[in-house]
Design a protein around this motif. Structure first.
Motif, mmCIF file in Angstrom:
data_model
loop_
_atom_site.group_PDB
_atom_site.id
_atom_site.type_symbol
_atom_site.label_atom_id
_atom_site.label_comp_id
_atom_site.label_asym_id
_atom_site.label_seq_id
_atom_site.Cartn_x
_atom_site.Cartn_y
_atom_site.Cartn_z
ATOM 1 N N ALA A 60 0.831 -1.200 0.000
ATOM 2 C CA ALA A 60 0.000 0.000 0.000
ATOM 3 C C ALA A 60 0.871 1.257 0.000
ATOM 4 O O ALA A 60 0.599 2.235 -0.705
ATOM 5 C CB ALA A 60 -0.925 -0.001 1.219
ATOM 6 N N GLN A 61 1.933 1.183 0.784
ATOM 7 C CA GLN A 61 2.832 2.337 0.872
ATOM 8 C C GLN A 61 3.540 2.569 -0.467
ATOM 9 O O GLN A 61 3.655 3.713 -0.935
ATOM 10 C CB GLN A 61 3.856 2.058 1.969
ATOM 11 N N ALA A 62 3.982 1.483 -1.104
ATOM 12 C CA ALA A 62 4.672 1.605 -2.393
ATOM 13 C C ALA A 62 3.748 2.192 -3.448
ATOM 14 O O ALA A 62 4.153 3.029 -4.259
ATOM 15 C CB ALA A 62 5.189 0.241 -2.836
ATOM 16 N N ILE A 63 2.476 1.765 -3.410
ATOM 17 C CA ILE A 63 1.522 2.265 -4.403
ATOM 18 C C ILE A 63 1.268 3.755 -4.189
ATOM 19 O O ILE A 63 1.243 4.545 -5.135
ATOM 20 C CB ILE A 63 0.204 1.459 -4.340
ATOM 21 N N ALA A 64 1.108 4.145 -2.919
ATOM 22 C CA ALA A 64 0.879 5.566 -2.624
ATOM 23 C C ALA A 64 2.068 6.399 -3.101
ATOM 24 O O ALA A 64 1.901 7.454 -3.724
ATOM 25 C CB ALA A 64 0.670 5.748 -1.118
ATOM 26 N N GLN A 65 3.267 5.886 -2.831
ATOM 27 C CA GLN A 65 4.475 6.600 -3.245
ATOM 28 C C GLN A 65 4.547 6.703 -4.768
ATOM 29 O O GLN A 65 4.900 7.742 -5.326
ATOM 30 C CB GLN A 65 5.711 5.851 -2.711
ATOM 31 N N ALA A 66 4.167 5.603 -5.453
ATOM 32 C CA ALA A 66 4.220 5.594 -6.913
ATOM 33 C C ALA A 66 3.248 6.612 -7.502
ATOM 34 O O ALA A 66 3.580 7.330 -8.450
ATOM 35 C CB ALA A 66 3.910 4.190 -7.437
ATOM 36 N N HIS A 67 2.044 6.674 -6.931
ATOM 37 C CA HIS A 67 1.074 7.665 -7.418
ATOM 38 C C HIS A 67 1.625 9.081 -7.253
ATOM 39 O O HIS A 67 1.480 9.932 -8.126
ATOM 40 C CB HIS A 67 -0.252 7.523 -6.663
ATOM 41 N N GLU A 68 2.267 9.303 -6.108
ATOM 42 C CA GLU A 68 2.840 10.626 -5.834
ATOM 43 C C GLU A 68 3.918 10.959 -6.873
ATOM 44 O O GLU A 68 3.946 12.058 -7.419
ATOM 45 C CB GLU A 68 3.433 10.591 -4.429
ATOM 46 N N LEU A 69 4.789 9.973 -7.146
ATOM 47 C CA LEU A 69 5.861 10.191 -8.129
ATOM 48 C C LEU A 69 5.283 10.454 -9.517
ATOM 49 O O LEU A 69 5.749 11.345 -10.233
ATOM 50 C CB LEU A 69 6.795 8.981 -8.166
ATOM 51 N N LEU A 70 4.263 9.680 -9.894
ATOM 52 C CA LEU A 70 3.642 9.892 -11.205
ATOM 53 C C LEU A 70 3.061 11.295 -11.285
ATOM 54 O O LEU A 70 3.177 11.972 -12.315
ATOM 55 C CB LEU A 70 2.549 8.849 -11.450
ATOM 56 N N GLU A 71 2.442 11.735 -10.179
ATOM 57 C CA GLU A 71 1.903 13.092 -10.122
ATOM 58 C C GLU A 71 3.025 14.106 -10.360
ATOM 59 O O GLU A 71 2.884 15.054 -11.137
ATOM 60 C CB GLU A 71 1.286 13.300 -8.728
ATOM 61 N N GLN A 72 4.152 13.869 -9.716
ATOM 62 C CA GLN A 72 5.256 14.831 -9.803
ATOM 63 C C GLN A 72 5.866 14.910 -11.196
ATOM 64 O O GLN A 72 6.386 15.949 -11.596
ATOM 65 C CB GLN A 72 6.345 14.461 -8.783
ATOM 66 N N VAL A 73 5.844 13.794 -11.944
ATOM 67 C CA VAL A 73 6.377 13.858 -13.304
ATOM 68 C C VAL A 73 5.269 14.192 -14.305
ATOM 69 O O VAL A 73 5.467 14.078 -15.519
ATOM 70 C CB VAL A 73 7.108 12.553 -13.720
#
Ligand SMILES: Nc1ncnc2c1ncn2[C@@H]1O[C@H](COP(=O)(O)OP(=O)(O)OP(=O)(O)O)[C@@H](O)[C@H]1O
Ligand SMILES: [Mg+2]
Lengths: 323, 269
Positions: free
Chosen positions: B140-153
């Protein structure tokens, strides 16, 4: 096809304005293929001819076919054939993947062993290998576990007790198939772009994780179609086990016909079974190919998906008619 | 994780710079061909180094030596206080096991010219594969982090798409997010925009510029002179397997002291 999707925009000044939409719509007429119809008719006619000649042949006793098609012994034989196919394909795929990885490894010992294995098992007839495993008891009367070149043994068993015909058959088909599977898996692994491995390593993935998470799943796209063929071949090759008296479909049929002398009828019975079973096998292959092809091409709906969509459409149009 | 791309630069002051990467006399040959002939370079934490040079000069090879995708024949590379690829015991260098090399690489992200996204996984799955499988971060944490990174790029809405459905520029930004998900201390870029259509280059360079501004240490092989001029702290010009000259962008790009550098820059600009 075209036409109604025209976007209505105010024409730019000086632009050439088309007439009312619809007036000049192009109606696309698909290219016709009259040759296909002629060819199809000819082939259908030929098939019909062969079919009636078989049907009317007085030497074929049709009631016998009907009698044996679902008889207990034949069904039991078919079940064993399916079981043999599943067991040998699962075991040989595991062994084949291991052999392929050995062939691809940088370790020269593993590499040579795998090469030797493929060389031997692909280079001799399956028939010979089956008879060999079946007659292993002639070669080694007893098998014992112990320390080589000493008298120390843990236990000793009769070869024929340890390796009944069924097990010998599974070993023969598995070891042979693994050699072919190894080559298919190896080709699949080689088809994966080298950049994939580098991306994995740059992310800190270990070689084993890379293999299972990235390389094998991508290799599957290349591996699955020929493996479907191999499975169908395997289903039919189980018939060769009649040589060592494994009671699969063909063996059972041969035993029955040796009693009632209806050889041709029973050959037709087993042919119907093999055809039906191979047809069923193509269904999982279709779905596996779709699964491992995802990401590489646009996937249309499956036949089942299409049928469901059709049912919906029919229901909706019926409801529309009623109201 | 805090937003990697948007936090203010934490280490970007000239006083507290530490050498994060140190290459000494790095040599590398392919058979008879000597590609690197003794490279000495140093990159401090928070610094951005741009590597320029003609085709075949050994830029990619050097970059790949830093994360041990290539084994070096001579010299040494230190990263974050550790020798890359080798363990020193009793005065001898012992080659590391694959598992140890993999551990070292976790601190170094790499972005490739040809993206090298995993085609069988979605954008999101590409990003979470290594954090979940290697770093053992809860899913769950990895997915949340991935969404955040995708948002940032700038790709917040593309999480469920496979790489084949993304443009080159989008794929490269997913690749950057994938590398950042391992929270590396160093990012290596090997001509990240060379395979892109010209109109897509800007999006990728924007992301890289934001990353640099956030304090990430970066080594960038590029032909984008504008990017080097605006973003780099140091520009290094390589040719024929050696460093020809290095210095601030103004020095190397504005007033090169070597004829080879001048000739190269005239061709590129
Ligand atoms: N795996 C390899 N095997 C043999 N030779 C190689 C290999 N990789 C690179 N080379 C050679 O090493 C030299 C340097 O290659 P490298 O890729 O490092 O150059 P580069 O500076 O990155 O060039 P470019 O700008 O074209 O990417 C080239 O002559 C290349 O042909
Ligand atoms: Mg290169």
């Amino acid at each position: 096809m075209a036409g109604n999707s025209t976007v209505h925009r105010r024409p730019a000044p000086g632009a050439i304005v088309a007439a009312e939409p619809g007036a000049h719509d192009i109606v696309a007429v698909p290219l016709r293929h009259p040759g296909r119809w002629v060819l199809a008719s000819l082939i259908l006619l030929a098939l019909l001819g062969v079919g009636t000649s078989l049907w009317q042949n007085p030497n074929i006793d049709h009631p016998t076919i009907a009698k044996y098609l679902f008889s207990d012994r034949i069904v039991a034989g078919a079940v064993l054939t399916v079981a043999l196919t599943i067991i040998t394909m699962v075991l040989s795929t595991i062994l084949g993947i291991v052999l392929a990885l050995m062939r691809l490894s940088a370790n020269p010992v593993l590499n040579s062993v795998a090469w030797l294995y493929v060389w031997i098992f692909r280079g001799t007839p399956l028939l010979v290998q089956i008879v060999f495993w079946g007659y292993l008891g002639l070669l080694y009367k007893q098998l014992s576990l112990g320390v080589p070149f000493t008298d120390f043994t843990v236990f000793t068993v009769d070869t024929n007790a340890l390796i009944p015909a069924f097990v010998a058959g599974v070993i023969a088909l598995t070891t042979n198939q693994a050699a072919y599977t190894a080559e298919i898996v190896r080709a699949g692994m080689l088809s994966v772009d080298q950049g994939q491995k580098e991306a994995c390593y740059s992310l800190g993935m270990t070689p084993l994780f890379t293999l299972f998470k990235v390389e094998l799943p991508q290799a599957m796209r290349v591996i699955i179609p020929p493996m479907g063929n191999e499975t169908i071949s395997m289903l039919k090759d189980t018939a060769l086990l009649s040589l060592i008296a494994v009671a699969e479909l063909y063996t059972v049929a041969a035993r029955i016909s040796s009693q009632n002398l209806h050889q041709v009828e029973l050959l037709i019975v087993v042919s119907i079974w093999y055809l039906a079973l191979t047809s069923i096998l193509s269904v999982p292959q279709y779905y596996l190919e779709r699964h491992y092809g995802r990401g590489s091409r646009t996937l249309g709906p499956t036949p089942i998906g299409r049928a469901v969509a059709l049912a919906h459409r029919v229901r909706r149009s019926q409801e529309g008619n009623r109201s | 994780m805090n937003s990697i791309l948007e936090s203010p630069s934490p280490v970007r002051t000239d006083e507290n710079r530490l050498p994060l990467v140190q290459a000494q006399g790095v040599r590398k040959s392919y058979g008879q061909l000597q590609v690197l002939k003794g490279i000495d370079l140093q990159v401090d934490a928070g610094q951005v180094m741009c590597l320029l040079g003609p085709s075949g000069s050994g830029k990619s090879t050097f970059l790949r030596c830093i994360n041990h995708l290539e084994r070096i024949d001579g010299g040494r590379i230190n990263f974050d206080g550790e020798l890359i690829g080798y363990a020193q015991r009793n005065g001898k260098l012992h080659e590391m096991k694959p598992r140890e090399v993999a551990r070292q690489r976790r601190g170094i992200g790499m972005v490739f010219q040809r993206f090298n996204l995993f085609p069988h996984l979605t954008a999101l799955e590409n990003i979470i594969a290594a954090p979940i499988g290697i770093k053992r971060i809860p899913k769950a944490q990895a997915i949340a982090q991935a969404h955040e990174l995708l948002e940032q790029v700038g790709l917040g809405d593309k999480a469920t798409l496979h790489p084949a459905k993304l443009s080159g520029g989008q794929q490269q930004r997913v690749a950057i997010a994938r590398a950042l998900a391992m929270e590396p201390k160093l990012m290596l870029f090997d001509e990240p925009t060379s395979a892109l259509d010209p109109e897509l280059v800007g999006d990728v360079l924007d992301v890289m510029q934001k990353l640099a501004a956030s304090g990430m240490t970066m080594i960038v092989v590029t032909h984008e002179i504008g990017f080097a001029r605006n973003v780099a702290d140091e520009v290094v010009f390589m040719d024929g397997g050696v460093v020809v000259e290095s210095g601030s962008p103004a020095e190397v790009l504005g007033n090169p002291s070597h004829e080879r550098t001048r000739a190269f820059l005239e061709n590129v600009i």
